[in-house]
Design a protein around this motif. Structure first.
Motif, PDB file in Angstrom:
ATOM      1  N   PRO A 142      51.431  40.698  31.043  1.00 19.78           N
ATOM      2  CA  PRO A 142      50.805  41.216  32.268  1.00 19.78           C
ATOM      3  C   PRO A 142      50.286  42.655  32.209  1.00 19.78           C
ATOM      4  N   ASP A 143      50.310  43.276  31.026  1.00 17.39           N
ATOM      5  CA  ASP A 143      49.707  44.605  30.907  1.00 17.39           C
ATOM      6  C   ASP A 143      48.206  44.487  31.184  1.00 17.39           C
ATOM      7  N   PRO A 144      47.620  45.442  31.896  1.00 16.72           N
ATOM      8  CA  PRO A 144      46.206  45.332  32.264  1.00 16.72           C
ATOM      9  C   PRO A 144      45.226  45.684  31.158  1.00 16.72           C
ATOM     10  N   TYR A 145      45.734  46.086  29.991  1.00 15.64           N
ATOM     11  CA  TYR A 145      44.864  46.612  28.930  1.00 15.64           C
ATOM     12  C   TYR A 145      43.691  45.682  28.624  1.00 15.64           C
ATOM     13  N   CYS A 146      43.956  44.377  28.492  1.00 20.45           N
ATOM     14  CA  CYS A 146      42.900  43.450  28.071  1.00 20.45           C
ATOM     15  C   CYS A 146      41.733  43.430  29.047  1.00 20.45           C
ATOM     16  N   TYR A 147      42.029  43.482  30.331  1.00 20.77           N
ATOM     17  CA  TYR A 147      40.961  43.425  31.327  1.00 20.77           C
ATOM     18  C   TYR A 147      40.247  44.765  31.480  1.00 20.77           C
ATOM     19  N   PRO A 168      50.831  33.398  36.027  1.00 20.74           N
ATOM     20  CA  PRO A 168      51.352  34.607  36.676  1.00 20.74           C
ATOM     21  C   PRO A 168      51.146  35.877  35.867  1.00 20.74           C
ATOM     22  N   ASN A 169      51.393  35.838  34.557  1.00 20.57           N
ATOM     23  CA  ASN A 169      51.216  37.043  33.746  1.00 20.57           C
ATOM     24  C   ASN A 169      49.764  37.511  33.747  1.00 20.57           C
ATOM     25  N   GLY A 170      48.832  36.574  33.700  1.00 17.02           N
ATOM     26  CA  GLY A 170      47.422  36.935  33.733  1.00 17.02           C
ATOM     27  C   GLY A 170      46.992  37.462  35.079  1.00 17.02           C
ATOM     28  N   LEU A 171      47.492  36.863  36.144  1.00 13.99           N
ATOM     29  CA  LEU A 171      47.189  37.343  37.487  1.00 13.99           C
ATOM     30  C   LEU A 171      47.703  38.761  37.683  1.00 13.99           C
ATOM     31  N   LYS A 172      48.908  39.016  37.204  1.00 14.41           N
ATOM     32  CA  LYS A 172      49.479  40.363  37.302  1.00 14.41           C
ATOM     33  C   LYS A 172      48.642  41.362  36.510  1.00 14.41           C
ATOM     34  N   ALA A 173      48.125  40.932  35.363  1.00 17.28           N
ATOM     35  CA  ALA A 173      47.291  41.821  34.550  1.00 17.28           C
ATOM     36  C   ALA A 173      46.012  42.192  35.283  1.00 17.28           C
ATOM     37  N   GLY A 174      45.367  41.194  35.901  1.00 19.11           N
ATOM     38  CA  GLY A 174      44.145  41.475  36.644  1.00 19.11           C
ATOM     39  C   GLY A 174      44.380  42.416  37.801  1.00 19.11           C
ATOM     40  N   MET A 175      45.439  42.179  38.546  1.00 19.18           N
ATOM     41  CA  MET A 175      45.756  43.034  39.688  1.00 19.18           C
ATOM     42  C   MET A 175      46.122  44.448  39.243  1.00 19.18           C
ATOM     43  N   ALA A 176      46.884  44.546  38.154  1.00 18.33           N
ATOM     44  CA  ALA A 176      47.283  45.861  37.647  1.00 18.33           C
ATOM     45  C   ALA A 176      46.082  46.659  37.148  1.00 18.33           C
ATOM     46  N   ALA A 177      45.026  45.949  36.745  1.00 23.04           N
ATOM     47  CA  ALA A 177      43.805  46.620  36.300  1.00 23.04           C
ATOM     48  C   ALA A 177      42.973  47.114  37.472  1.00 23.04           C
ATOM     49  N   GLY A 178      43.364  46.744  38.685  1.00 21.65           N
ATOM     50  CA  GLY A 178      42.592  47.136  39.858  1.00 21.65           C
ATOM     51  C   GLY A 178      41.347  46.298  40.049  1.00 21.65           C
ATOM     52  N   ILE A 179      41.355  45.080  39.517  1.00 22.95           N
ATOM     53  CA  ILE A 179      40.207  44.186  39.584  1.00 22.95           C
ATOM     54  C   ILE A 179      40.483  43.066  40.597  1.00 22.95           C
ATOM     55  N   PHE A 180      39.476  42.707  41.373  1.00 22.63           N
ATOM     56  CA  PHE A 180      39.609  41.596  42.303  1.00 22.63           C
ATOM     57  C   PHE A 180      39.960  40.352  41.498  1.00 22.63           C
ATOM     58  N   THR A 181      41.087  39.728  41.827  1.00 26.03           N
ATOM     59  CA  THR A 181      41.623  38.657  40.998  1.00 26.03           C
ATOM     60  C   THR A 181      41.708  37.342  41.775  1.00 26.03           C
ATOM     61  N   VAL A 182      41.089  36.324  41.191  1.00 27.93           N
ATOM     62  CA  VAL A 182      41.097  34.988  41.772  1.00 27.93           C
ATOM     63  C   VAL A 182      42.097  34.127  41.005  1.00 27.93           C
ATOM     64  N   GLY A 183      43.047  33.541  41.711  1.00 34.31           N
ATOM     65  CA  GLY A 183      44.032  32.670  41.091  1.00 34.31           C
ATOM     66  C   GLY A 183      43.607  31.220  41.188  1.00 34.31           C
ATOM     67  N   ILE A 184      43.558  30.546  40.039  1.00 27.50           N
ATOM     68  CA  ILE A 184      43.231  29.126  40.001  1.00 27.50           C
ATOM     69  C   ILE A 184      44.533  28.341  39.899  1.00 27.50           C
ATOM     70  N   ALA A 185      44.804  27.530  40.896  1.00 20.78           N
ATOM     71  CA  ALA A 185      46.086  26.817  40.970  1.00 20.78           C
ATOM     72  C   ALA A 185      46.018  25.504  40.196  1.00 20.78           C
ATOM     73  N   SER A 186      45.845  25.630  38.884  1.00 21.81           N
ATOM     74  CA  SER A 186      45.758  24.437  38.037  1.00 21.81           C
ATOM     75  C   SER A 186      47.129  24.001  37.526  1.00 21.81           C
ATOM     76  N   GLY A 187      48.015  24.962  37.304  1.00 18.15           N
ATOM     77  CA  GLY A 187      49.335  24.644  36.791  1.00 18.15           C
ATOM     78  C   GLY A 187      50.458  25.049  37.723  1.00 18.15           C
ATOM     79  N   HIS A 188      50.105  25.709  38.815  1.00 17.31           N
ATOM     80  CA  HIS A 188      51.067  26.136  39.828  1.00 17.31           C
ATOM     81  C   HIS A 188      50.523  25.748  41.193  1.00 17.31           C
ATOM     82  N   THR A 189      51.383  25.702  42.171  1.00 14.83           N
ATOM     83  CA  THR A 189      50.903  25.458  43.522  1.00 14.83           C
ATOM     84  C   THR A 189      50.269  26.740  44.056  1.00 14.83           C
ATOM     85  N   PRO A 190      49.356  26.625  45.017  1.00 15.85           N
ATOM     86  CA  PRO A 190      48.779  27.831  45.609  1.00 15.85           C
ATOM     87  C   PRO A 190      49.851  28.779  46.151  1.00 15.85           C
TER      88      PRO A 190
END
Length: 221
Positions: A142-147, A168-190
């Motif tokens: 979830p570190d934001p470095y990649c984004y 979850p780790n990817g969503l946390k990374a996007g949010m930590a980067a300060g980027i508007f983050t859209v979660g796709i509920a393909s493997g988790h419930t909304p």
């Protein structure tokens, strides 16, 4: 709250579970590996989602002999997987690029895995304006470095980008980067990912440049 969001310059996509319908296959592969080598860690196949292979091996499988056995199992599993885009994913990327928005792949997958994807999907690299893989990151989600790295590549501020993620780790990374983050509920419930992102969608199908702009404007108003 900002009521006049900046123009959209770049959309940054995770791969597995966001664009490709592969997460179920990976869960099965890692589930077998976890039960074989780490039965003491319940649900390990879910805990590791979004992490690089290097990080997974170092944290949970430090024995070099076990690592070698896992790599063999993983390579065999990935070679036999199917790599299919979710319905609507390619059309969405094409529409974004047609509207002048740069599209990048930002994945925790390594180059070896990506070579399999390229073999299974001819012309894969041409789908995106840039690709970022595990070897390019000094820290894993979830570190934001990649984004942040991907945004910088396009000379874009975080506020000029959008992240699409499912884990979850990817969503946390996007949010930590300060980027508007859209979660796709393909493997988790909304409900499971709602608090980890700015917006939740049941799938990527039906997205377009116009719909994404509408969602952003609705969020900021």
């Amino acid at each position: 709250m900002n009521t006049n969001p900046k123009p959209l310059k770049a959309v940054l996509f995770d791969l597995d579970g966001t664009l490709l319908d592969t997460e179920g296959q990976y869960t099965e592969i890692w589930g077998r590996i976890a039960r074989k080598f780490r039965p003491d860690v319940p649900r390990l196949e879910y805990i590791i989602k979004g992490r690089t292979l290097k990080q997974i091996l170092e944290q949970y499988f430090p024995d070099p002999r076990v690592q070698a056995a896992i790599l063999e199992d993983l390579n065999d599993g990935e070679a036999g997987m199917s790599y299919n885009f979710f319905p609507g994913a390619l059309e969405f990327i094409e529409d974004l690029r047609a509207n002048g928005v740069k599209c990048a792949l930002v994945t925790s997958s390594n180059n070896q895995k990506m070579s399999i994807v390229r073999a299974k999907i001819p012309g894969f690299d041409k789908i995106f304006d840039a690709l970022f893989t595990a070897e390019m990151f000094k820290a894993s989600k979830p570190d934001p470095y990649c984004y942040l790295l991907a945004a910088k590549h396009f000379n874009a501020e975080p506020e000029e980008c959008v992240v699409f993620e499912d884990a979850p780790n990817g969503l946390k990374a996007g949010m930590a980067a300060g980027i508007f983050t859209v979660g796709i509920a393909s493997g988790h419930t909304p409900e499971e990912i709602r608090e980890l992102c700015n917006w939740v969608s049941a799938s990527i199908n039906g997205f377009s440049y116009a719909k994404l702009r509408e969602i952003i404007l609705q969020f900021y108003h």
